[in-house]
Scaffold this motif. Structure first.
Motif, short mmCIF file in Angstrom:
data_model
loop_
_atom_site.label_atom_id
_atom_site.label_comp_id
_atom_site.label_asym_id
_atom_site.label_seq_id
_atom_site.Cartn_x
_atom_site.Cartn_y
_atom_site.Cartn_z
N LEU A 48 5.48 -8.55 2.42
CA LEU A 48 5.15 -7.54 1.43
C LEU A 48 4.22 -6.48 2.03
N GLN A 49 4.56 -5.21 1.81
CA GLN A 49 3.75 -4.11 2.32
C GLN A 49 3.05 -3.32 1.22
N ARG A 50 3.64 -3.30 0.03
CA ARG A 50 3.04 -2.56 -1.09
C ARG A 50 3.08 -3.42 -2.34
N LEU A 51 1.93 -3.56 -2.99
CA LEU A 51 1.84 -4.29 -4.26
C LEU A 51 1.09 -3.41 -5.25
N ASN A 88 8.21 -4.14 -1.25
CA ASN A 88 7.51 -3.29 -2.22
C ASN A 88 7.70 -3.87 -3.61
N VAL A 89 6.61 -4.26 -4.26
CA VAL A 89 6.65 -4.77 -5.64
C VAL A 89 5.79 -3.87 -6.51
N ASP A 90 6.42 -3.32 -7.56
CA ASP A 90 5.70 -2.50 -8.53
C ASP A 90 6.00 -3.04 -9.92
N VAL A 131 -0.64 -1.43 1.22
CA VAL A 131 -1.10 -0.76 0.00
C VAL A 131 -1.28 -1.80 -1.10
N LEU A 132 -2.48 -1.86 -1.67
CA LEU A 132 -2.77 -2.77 -2.77
C LEU A 132 -3.45 -1.96 -3.87
N VAL A 133 -2.72 -1.76 -4.98
CA VAL A 133 -3.22 -0.93 -6.08
C VAL A 133 -3.26 -1.78 -7.35
N THR A 164 -4.56 1.35 2.00
CA THR A 164 -5.01 1.81 0.69
C THR A 164 -5.41 0.60 -0.15
N LEU A 165 -6.62 0.63 -0.68
CA LEU A 165 -7.10 -0.41 -1.58
C LEU A 165 -7.69 0.28 -2.80
#
Length: 282
Positions: free
Chosen positions: A79-82, A58-60, A104-106, A128-129
């Protein structure tokens, strides 16, 4: 005096190094890289090192000034969430396609004008995009995203919905508001799980009967600010079943103690106070 200043400088440097080391240990231990509001212009190189990259889940790095992602983003294979909202990204590297485990890519509120075809073709696990409020005038096909549940492209310069959206069979929420889109594709009627369709402040003037008839889970549709004729919408095949679902949804809330607003039950269209045509929503 000179000795005191030298000692303070040394202590500060040691503290910075110690904090950096502790941060990197946390990255490796938890897999979570939290870098919000860090005044960054790029992601730290350490994230892509051989001992950290495989651990990243998870990278935020939201609310920074990151203008580009390096090719080494492709090393984050687990990586699962960016999340990179509110940055300065203008495009995405092809290497992002190697992050095949992304769910998840936000990337909201950047300046993205292009998404490489290979990226969306490869990220087949996306659920999620979100690319809201960027500068996209076109999108690559999303047909390969069979697991996608939420898609937001609101606030761009798109003239049509993303190609292949009707093949995203898991899609539950689609937000394409605030774009110069003039047609809702009839292919969306294949989305039996779609619950929310937001087309606010677009140029859409009608809803295909296939959408009302086929989107059997649809309970929230917004066409506020669109040049639609409410009477024509109500006469569209399948609308009555949609309206019944809306009433049922709100009825459950009412029985549960929720309040209904002064506008009553919102079926998603603006109704003019006079005449048959719908006035723009402001």
């Amino acid at each position: 005096m000179g000795c005191c200043l030298s000692k303070q400088t040394t202590d500060t440097s040691q503290n910075v190094a110690r904090n950096a080391s502790q941060r990197e240990i946390a990255w490796k231990t938890t897999g979570i890289v939290g870098l919000r509001d860090a005044r960054l212009t790029s992601l730290p190189a350490k994230i892509f090192s051989a001992d950290v990259a495989p651990k990243c889940r998870n990278v935020d790095a939201s609310n920074n000034k990151i203008a580009s992602l390096p090719p080494s983003i492709g090393t984050l294979v687990n990586l699962q969430r960016l999340t990179l909202t509110v940055n300065a990204l203008a495009t995405l590297p092809d290497e992002l396609a190697q992050c095949v485990n992304l769910r998840v890519l936000v990337l909201d509120r950047n300046a993205i004008s292009r998404v490489p075809d290979c990226v969306l073709a490869s990220l087949t696990k996306l659920q999620t995009l979100s690319l809201a409020h960027n500068k996209l005038a076109a999108m690559p096909s999303v047909a390969s995203l069979a697991k996608l549940e939420k898609l937001s492209v609101a606030g761009n310069a798109l003239t049509s919905l993303p190609d292949g959206a009707g093949r995203c069979v898991s899609l539950e929420e689609l937000d394409a508001g605030d774009n110069p889109i003039d047609v809702i594709d009839a292919s969306l009627g294949a989305l039996t799980r779609l619950r929310v369709l937001n087309m606010e402040r677009t140029r859409v003037s009608a809803v295909p009967p296939e959408v009302f008839e086929g989107c059997v889970s649809l309970v929230t549709m917004s066409l506020h600010g669109c040049p639609v004729d409410a009477d024509a919408i109500e006469e569209t095949s399948g609308f009555k079943a949609y309206a019944a679902r809306v009433r049922d949804k709100h009825g459950k809330k009412i029985h549960g103690g929720a309040m209904v607003g002064s506008r009553g039950l919102d079926d998603g269209v603006d109704r003019a106070t006079a005449g048959r045509n719908i006035a723009p929503h402001r």
